[in-house]
Design a protein around this motif. Sequence first.
Motif, mmCIF file in Angstrom:
data_model
loop_
_atom_site.group_PDB
_atom_site.id
_atom_site.type_symbol
_atom_site.label_atom_id
_atom_site.label_comp_id
_atom_site.label_asym_id
_atom_site.label_seq_id
_atom_site.Cartn_x
_atom_site.Cartn_y
_atom_site.Cartn_z
ATOM 1 N N LEU A 46 1.126 -1.090 -0.157
ATOM 2 C CA LEU A 46 -0.068 -0.106 0.145
ATOM 3 C C LEU A 46 0.456 1.446 -0.338
ATOM 4 O O LEU A 46 0.446 2.307 -0.985
ATOM 5 N N GLY A 47 1.964 1.380 1.021
ATOM 6 C CA GLY A 47 2.852 2.450 1.060
ATOM 7 C C GLY A 47 2.500 3.700 2.201
ATOM 8 O O GLY A 47 1.377 3.171 2.441
ATOM 9 N N PHE A 48 3.043 4.054 2.368
ATOM 10 C CA PHE A 48 2.751 5.292 3.391
ATOM 11 C C PHE A 48 0.755 5.465 3.054
ATOM 12 O O PHE A 48 0.565 6.054 4.156
ATOM 13 N N SER A 49 0.989 6.377 2.184
ATOM 14 C CA SER A 49 0.250 7.606 1.642
ATOM 15 C C SER A 49 -1.468 6.672 1.637
ATOM 16 O O SER A 49 -2.291 7.500 2.212
ATOM 17 N N LEU A 50 -1.289 5.581 1.420
ATOM 18 C CA LEU A 50 -2.800 4.441 1.174
ATOM 19 C C LEU A 50 -2.751 4.481 2.245
ATOM 20 O O LEU A 50 -3.961 4.191 3.130
ATOM 21 N N ALA A 51 -1.808 3.461 3.671
ATOM 22 C CA ALA A 51 -1.867 2.548 4.476
ATOM 23 C C ALA A 51 -2.580 3.592 5.664
ATOM 24 O O ALA A 51 -3.294 2.855 6.328
ATOM 25 N N TRP A 52 -2.056 4.969 5.719
ATOM 26 C CA TRP A 52 -2.940 5.426 6.681
ATOM 27 C C TRP A 52 -4.515 5.716 6.846
ATOM 28 O O TRP A 52 -4.450 5.557 7.744
ATOM 29 N N LYS A 53 -4.527 5.713 5.474
ATOM 30 C CA LYS A 53 -5.968 6.038 5.401
ATOM 31 C C LYS A 53 -6.538 4.941 5.548
ATOM 32 O O LYS A 53 -8.029 4.730 6.357
ATOM 33 N N VAL A 54 -5.995 3.501 5.249
ATOM 34 C CA VAL A 54 -7.260 2.499 5.008
ATOM 35 C C VAL A 54 -6.970 1.965 7.341
ATOM 36 O O VAL A 54 -8.493 1.570 7.177
ATOM 37 N N VAL A 55 -5.993 1.747 7.833
ATOM 38 C CA VAL A 55 -5.583 1.992 9.211
ATOM 39 C C VAL A 55 -6.951 3.006 9.632
ATOM 40 O O VAL A 55 -7.687 2.889 10.459
ATOM 41 N N LEU A 56 -6.635 4.661 9.429
ATOM 42 C CA LEU A 56 -7.806 4.944 9.833
ATOM 43 C C LEU A 56 -9.267 5.113 10.282
ATOM 44 O O LEU A 56 -9.747 4.908 10.860
ATOM 45 N N LEU A 57 -9.793 4.210 8.784
ATOM 46 C CA LEU A 57 -10.400 4.084 9.024
ATOM 47 C C LEU A 57 -11.278 2.726 9.067
ATOM 48 O O LEU A 57 -12.067 2.455 10.035
ATOM 49 N N ALA A 58 -10.445 1.635 9.407
ATOM 50 C CA ALA A 58 -10.164 0.198 10.231
ATOM 51 C C ALA A 58 -10.558 0.638 11.377
ATOM 52 O O ALA A 58 -11.210 0.262 12.516
ATOM 53 N N GLN A 59 -9.312 1.394 12.251
ATOM 54 C CA GLN A 59 -9.553 1.580 13.639
ATOM 55 C C GLN A 59 -10.904 2.062 14.196
ATOM 56 O O GLN A 59 -11.853 2.254 15.002
ATOM 57 N N LEU A 60 -10.972 3.299 13.115
ATOM 58 C CA LEU A 60 -12.734 4.283 13.510
ATOM 59 C C LEU A 60 -13.739 3.492 13.536
ATOM 60 O O LEU A 60 -14.256 3.385 14.546
ATOM 61 N N LEU A 61 -14.177 1.817 12.802
ATOM 62 C CA LEU A 61 -14.857 1.426 12.496
ATOM 63 C C LEU A 61 -14.972 0.170 13.765
ATOM 64 O O LEU A 61 -15.939 0.002 14.233
ATOM 65 N N CYS A 62 -13.634 -0.117 14.031
ATOM 66 C CA CYS A 62 -13.751 -1.320 14.744
ATOM 67 C C CYS A 62 -13.782 -0.911 16.629
ATOM 68 O O CYS A 62 -14.781 -0.887 16.903
#
Length: 181
Positions: free
Chosen positions: A112-128
């Motif tokens: 993913l690379g950092f620029s996309l990974a942090w967005k995926v992580v943010l979305l997943a963490q908020l949902l969870c």
Amino acid sequence: MGKIGVFDLEKHFAFYGAYHRNPINIAIHMLFVWPILFTALLILYFTPSLFNLPYIEFSLFGNDVILVLNVGFSFALIYSVFYVCLDVKAGSLAALLCAICWVASSFIASRLGFSLAWKVVLLAQLLCWTGQFIGHGVFEKRAPALLDNLVQAFIMAPFFVLLEIEKQRERPPGHLKNVSL
């Protein structure tokens, strides 16, 4: 002779289990706890190597995988060792899952690379985390364990989920007979 202090599994689960009695809240935890750990490891992939330790490189399904011995690795290792110290059998399974999470999150993060990974992580963490708090507020009607003991709640949650799955399969570990999960 039972383990004592920080390695007293029954004490940990008496504490953690007191906050998780509602079956819907337990199901929510079973669904969201491991993804929280996984995505935390995913974003920690981007931390620098500890003490300039070398990277581990290998090929997986024709793709190069680079494992960095960094903060994410340290967390996965600490969780793994702690779980094995709590209970060798169940802890070994939990340690294996931690290792799989570390390798898989490293693989995904590198793609993913950092620029996309942090967005995926943010979305997943908020949902969870939203699911976790809804589980406690709506179904459990009690504040989560992390408000009383942050470290214990974060460390024990993945292990609690594994033992809860085992309990659901009607084969609870024998040494937890007295613990009401």
